[in-house]
Design a protein around this motif. Structure first.
Motif, mmCIF file in Angstrom:
data_model
loop_
_atom_site.group_PDB
_atom_site.id
_atom_site.type_symbol
_atom_site.label_atom_id
_atom_site.label_comp_id
_atom_site.label_asym_id
_atom_site.label_seq_id
_atom_site.Cartn_x
_atom_site.Cartn_y
_atom_site.Cartn_z
ATOM 1 N N ALA A 151 57.014 29.494 108.793
ATOM 2 C CA ALA A 151 56.015 28.967 109.732
ATOM 3 C C ALA A 151 56.584 28.874 111.144
ATOM 4 N N VAL A 152 57.827 28.422 111.270
ATOM 5 C CA VAL A 152 58.462 28.299 112.589
ATOM 6 C C VAL A 152 58.600 29.673 113.245
ATOM 7 N N LEU A 153 59.075 30.663 112.497
ATOM 8 C CA LEU A 153 59.254 31.999 113.078
ATOM 9 C C LEU A 153 57.918 32.634 113.456
ATOM 10 N N GLN A 154 56.895 32.415 112.655
ATOM 11 C CA GLN A 154 55.577 32.955 113.002
ATOM 12 C C GLN A 154 55.002 32.243 114.235
ATOM 13 N N THR A 155 55.238 30.950 114.345
ATOM 14 C CA THR A 155 54.816 30.218 115.542
ATOM 15 C C THR A 155 55.590 30.713 116.754
ATOM 16 N N TYR A 156 56.887 30.931 116.584
ATOM 17 C CA TYR A 156 57.729 31.452 117.662
ATOM 18 C C TYR A 156 57.171 32.797 118.149
ATOM 19 N N LEU A 157 56.842 33.667 117.221
ATOM 20 C CA LEU A 157 56.261 34.969 117.591
ATOM 21 C C LEU A 157 54.957 34.783 118.362
ATOM 22 N N ALA A 158 54.100 33.899 117.867
ATOM 23 C CA ALA A 158 52.815 33.666 118.538
ATOM 24 C C ALA A 158 53.030 33.130 119.948
ATOM 25 N N GLU A 159 53.982 32.224 120.112
ATOM 26 C CA GLU A 159 54.248 31.661 121.436
ATOM 27 C C GLU A 159 54.847 32.676 122.405
ATOM 28 N N HIS A 160 55.413 33.752 121.868
ATOM 29 C CA HIS A 160 55.990 34.810 122.706
ATOM 30 C C HIS A 160 55.143 36.079 122.652
ATOM 31 N N ASP A 161 53.863 35.914 122.363
ATOM 32 C CA ASP A 161 52.897 37.019 122.314
ATOM 33 C C ASP A 161 53.339 38.150 121.387
ATOM 34 N N GLY A 162 54.099 37.803 120.342
ATOM 35 C CA GLY A 162 54.529 38.787 119.357
ATOM 36 C C GLY A 162 55.626 39.720 119.826
ATOM 37 N N THR A 163 56.082 39.549 121.076
ATOM 38 C CA THR A 163 57.080 40.472 121.624
ATOM 39 C C THR A 163 58.176 39.742 122.399
ATOM 40 N N PRO A 164 59.003 38.948 121.711
ATOM 41 C CA PRO A 164 60.121 38.338 122.434
ATOM 42 C C PRO A 164 61.107 39.422 122.875
ATOM 43 N N ARG A 165 61.973 39.099 123.800
ATOM 44 C CA ARG A 165 62.944 40.090 124.295
ATOM 45 C C ARG A 165 63.765 40.646 123.124
#
Length: 174
Positions: A151-165
């Motif tokens: 859940a945390v990693l999926q939230t992280y992805l969502a907060e970074h528009d699915g494309t973190p650096r």
């Protein structure tokens, strides 16, 4: 030149991360989407620029429940993956004291990219929702269950528009 590179890669894998004392990606839950073969590895600088050339080339293979290589200094030896959503995986790597977690994208053409998420890059709201406490000087957060990590990693992805650096890429050698 090798020693500074190792220090840089270690810092990238340890700084501000999500960690656990026990393995959260078990043998039974592991996925193996990366095809065995010869790859080059190119890490990225913290500002998002790739290194000017690959820093490692070697064969990656599955050994039991992890990825490994007989080529010296394989940066992601003994990594285990588990799918979060199609094509995106949680990665687990054992450090000296803990298990560390990252994100891996595996593409149909064999390209593999990765990102080492930082707990401090997760919103305050998300950290409160998942009851994450930044415990160490570098802002690392402990996670104790797979469902919370997922859940945390999926939230992280969502907060970074699915494309973190990107922090690095593995390219298959043809």
């Amino acid at each position: 030149m090798r020693t500074p590179l190792i220090i840089l890669l270690t810092a990238a894998l340890l700084g501000g991360c999500f960690y656990a004392d026990e393995a959260l990606i078990t043998r039974r839950g592991a996925d193996f989407p990366v095809a065995e073969g010869i790859y080059t590895h190119t890490p990225y600088h913290p500002d998002g620029r790739p290194f000017d050339r690959p820093t490692w080339t070697g064969e990656i293979e599955r050994r039991g429940w992890v990825y490994a290589s007989d080529t010296a200094e394989f940066p992601h030896s003994n990594v285990r993956l588990r799918e979060l959503v199609p094509g995106i995986y949680a990665a687990q790597k054992r450090s000296d004291e803990h298990y560390l977690f990252g994100l891996v994208w595996v593409y149909p053409d064999g390209l593999v990219t990765y990102h080492n998420p930082s707990c401090s890059d997760l919103s305050d709201t998300a950290r409160e929702t998942y009851e994450l406490v930044e415990e160490m000087e570098d802002g690392a957060c402990r996670i104790e269950r797979w469902d919370v990590l997922s859940a945390v990693l999926q939230t992280y992805l969502a907060e970074h528009d699915g494309t973190p650096r990107l922090d690095g890429v593995y390219r298959p050698v043809e």
